[in-house]
Design a protein around this motif. Structure first.
Motif, short mmCIF file in Angstrom:
data_model
loop_
_atom_site.label_atom_id
_atom_site.label_comp_id
_atom_site.label_asym_id
_atom_site.label_seq_id
_atom_site.Cartn_x
_atom_site.Cartn_y
_atom_site.Cartn_z
N ALA A 181 -47.40 -18.92 -66.44
CA ALA A 181 -47.84 -19.18 -65.07
C ALA A 181 -49.25 -18.62 -64.91
N VAL A 182 -50.00 -19.20 -63.99
CA VAL A 182 -51.38 -18.78 -63.73
C VAL A 182 -51.53 -18.47 -62.26
N THR A 183 -52.20 -17.35 -61.96
CA THR A 183 -52.56 -17.02 -60.59
C THR A 183 -54.01 -16.53 -60.60
N THR A 184 -54.76 -16.89 -59.57
CA THR A 184 -56.17 -16.51 -59.52
C THR A 184 -56.58 -16.21 -58.09
N HIS A 185 -57.79 -15.63 -57.96
CA HIS A 185 -58.39 -15.48 -56.64
C HIS A 185 -58.77 -16.85 -56.10
N GLY A 186 -59.05 -16.90 -54.81
CA GLY A 186 -59.41 -18.15 -54.17
C GLY A 186 -60.90 -18.39 -54.19
N ALA A 187 -61.34 -19.35 -53.37
CA ALA A 187 -62.76 -19.70 -53.21
C ALA A 187 -63.40 -20.03 -54.54
N CYS A 188 -62.73 -20.84 -55.35
CA CYS A 188 -63.25 -21.13 -56.67
C CYS A 188 -62.68 -22.45 -57.17
N ALA A 189 -63.52 -23.22 -57.83
CA ALA A 189 -63.10 -24.50 -58.41
C ALA A 189 -64.01 -24.83 -59.59
N ALA A 190 -63.58 -25.77 -60.38
CA ALA A 190 -64.35 -26.19 -61.55
C ALA A 190 -64.58 -27.69 -61.52
N PHE A 191 -65.81 -28.09 -61.84
CA PHE A 191 -66.15 -29.49 -62.07
C PHE A 191 -65.89 -29.79 -63.54
N LEU A 192 -65.00 -30.74 -63.80
CA LEU A 192 -64.67 -31.11 -65.18
C LEU A 192 -65.29 -32.45 -65.54
#
Length: 453
Positions: free
Chosen positions: A75-86
């Motif tokens: 499972a993966v959990t992360t902080h918010g306010a973040c995204a990736a352009f793929l």
């Protein structure tokens, strides 16, 4: 819970640290944890996360974990306010922007013309890149060729999920984290993706507890892990919330602590949220809206402590009360319920021990303010590092007049993320409860009067 899923490897990407924890679902506890500090590279083209270093740590740690333990799922959990352009070939079409980059302020006026209102998104206007939509807008403006190079935009947990499985998605809890991209009341995209020209490129929204895919054959071979399922993934504060949603009746509140202190009210009193005080609507693992408020408590803690580890003593605590030592907001003035203010001491603490006590009080009083803004009611459950701070716990109980229950987990988010593979609440030991203290309640009243003045 599936009979096969007993242990879950949890990738936890915080703002300050990257962690890998192994959670035993049968015992409801972490049995192994490794951490590494994160690094922000200054550019070009903008300050961005060092995804190469993060992946190198996670890959090595996962290999060590698989050598010593059985892994049934990831499972993966992360902080918010973040995204990736793929890009179409799966590589990053642009570096992953640090949300503390001030660049989006330079394009703010243009962004505000397309930004949906708070009534649509439950997302307040925030500085820097704390609104994910503002980040995306700035990146597309600063790099005119980026849109053409982009095949998919994925939220931060799903970037790592993509590297694990090759499948793309966005998760509802990350979209509901002050992004401006989601309409939580209607459970659909807001008007912003279309306004940004990304309507066809945003990866499909999915529940965090769905299975994103199976660990890729290449990683199975590299790490010595079998063809295990990988969950869609979840925003870290909502991971902290999930065990309580599964195992506790409303009303209650959860305080998730780390770089950010996130307060979430479940079944609380009806209130009208004030976006100017950093309140917002989060979206939980079920896709339901959750009134929330936050401030940068972990960052404030580190700035005031300046590397000191002195814990404070009962005599320090007595001196703080006797001398009226108080820290008034805000240490980090860019966000939180008292944004725009500069901090000051009512009386200077004498030594590092008094500083530790008074700082714990301050962080609790700020948390209490956040809880009041969102109509929180019932017991208060504290996750993360502040759950081990006795000065914080005692003042929080006293300022709110309610029981405070600290978590015993080493990483407050890992258990919740692992529970994406279990429909049941975790089995835990009886609660340890901190109850209100009249002396601290009086101290809290004086603090509030000083803040109001």
């Amino acid at each position: 819970m599936s009979a096969q899923v007993k242990t879950v490897a949890v990738i936890d990407i915080g703002k300050t640290n990257t962690k890998l924890a192994l959670v035993n679902l049968l015992r409801g506890e972490e049995v192994a944890v490794e951490t590494a500090p994160n690094c922000v590279l200054q550019g070009p083209p903008w300050p961005h996360f060092d995804t190469g270093a993060q992946w190198a740590f996670l890959s090595a740690a996962m290999g060590r974990l698989a050598t010593a333990h059985r892994i049934d799922a990831i499972a993966v959990t992360t902080h918010g306010a973040c995204a990736a352009f793929l890009a179409a070939d799966g590589t990053l079409a642009a570096p992953v922007m640090d949300y503390e980059f001030t660049g989006p302020e330079k394009t703010r006026a243009d962004y505000d013309r397309i930004r949906p209102p708070f009534a649509e998104t439950g997302s307040p206007a925030l500085p820097m890149g704390l609104n994910l939509g503002a980040q995306l807008h700035h990146a597309l403006t600063a790099d005119p060729g980026l849109a053409a190079r982009t095949a998919h935009v994925v939220t931060w947990p799903q970037y790592w999920g993509f590297r694990l499985t090759g499948h793309v998605a966005c998760d509802l809890s990350s979209l509901g984290c002050h992004t401006d991209l989601w309409n939580p009341a209607q459970g659909r995209w807001s008007s912003l993706p279309a306004a940004l020209g990304l309507a066809g490129k945003m990866a499909p929204p999915r529940r965090p507890d769905e299975v994103l895919g199976t660990l890729s054959p290449a990683l199975q071979a590299e790490w010595g892990v079998g063809p295990v399922p990988v969950a869609v993934g979840i925003h870290d504060s909502n991971a902290s919330l999930l065990p309580h949603l599964r195992g506790r009746a409303a009303p209650f509140a959860v305080v998730s602590t780390g770089t950010w202190v996130i307060c979430m009210a479940i079944g609380g009193k009806p209130v009208t949220l004030d976006p100017t005080r950093d309140t917002l609507i989060n979206v939980d693992a079920r896709g339901l809206p959750v009134p929330s408020a936050r401030f940068m408590g972990g960052r404030e803690h580190d700035l005031i402590r300046a590397g000191s580890t002195a814990p404070g003593t009962p005599s320090d605590a007595a001196a703080v009360l006797e001398q009226g030592v108080m820290l008034l907001p805000a240490v980090v003035s860019e966000s939180g319920p008292f944004a725009g203010r500069s901090h000051r001491w009512t009386a200077a603490p004498q030594g590092e021990g008094e500083t530790a006590v008074a700082l714990g009080h301050y962080l609790a009083l700020m948390t209490s303010e956040c809880l009041g803004l969102i109509g929180a009611d019932g017991p208060i459950l504290v996750e993360g590092p502040f759950s081990a701070n006795p000065w914080f716990l005692a003042m929080l109980a006293s300022a709110c007049g309610r029981d405070v229950i600290p978590s015993r987990a080493r990483t407050g988010t890992a258990l919740g993320a692992a529970l994406l593979f279990s429909p049941a609440a975790p089995t835990t030991a009886p609660d340890t409860v901190t109850r209100p203290d009249p002396r601290l309640a009086a101290h809290a009243r004086v603090w509030r009067q000083a803040v109001a003045a």
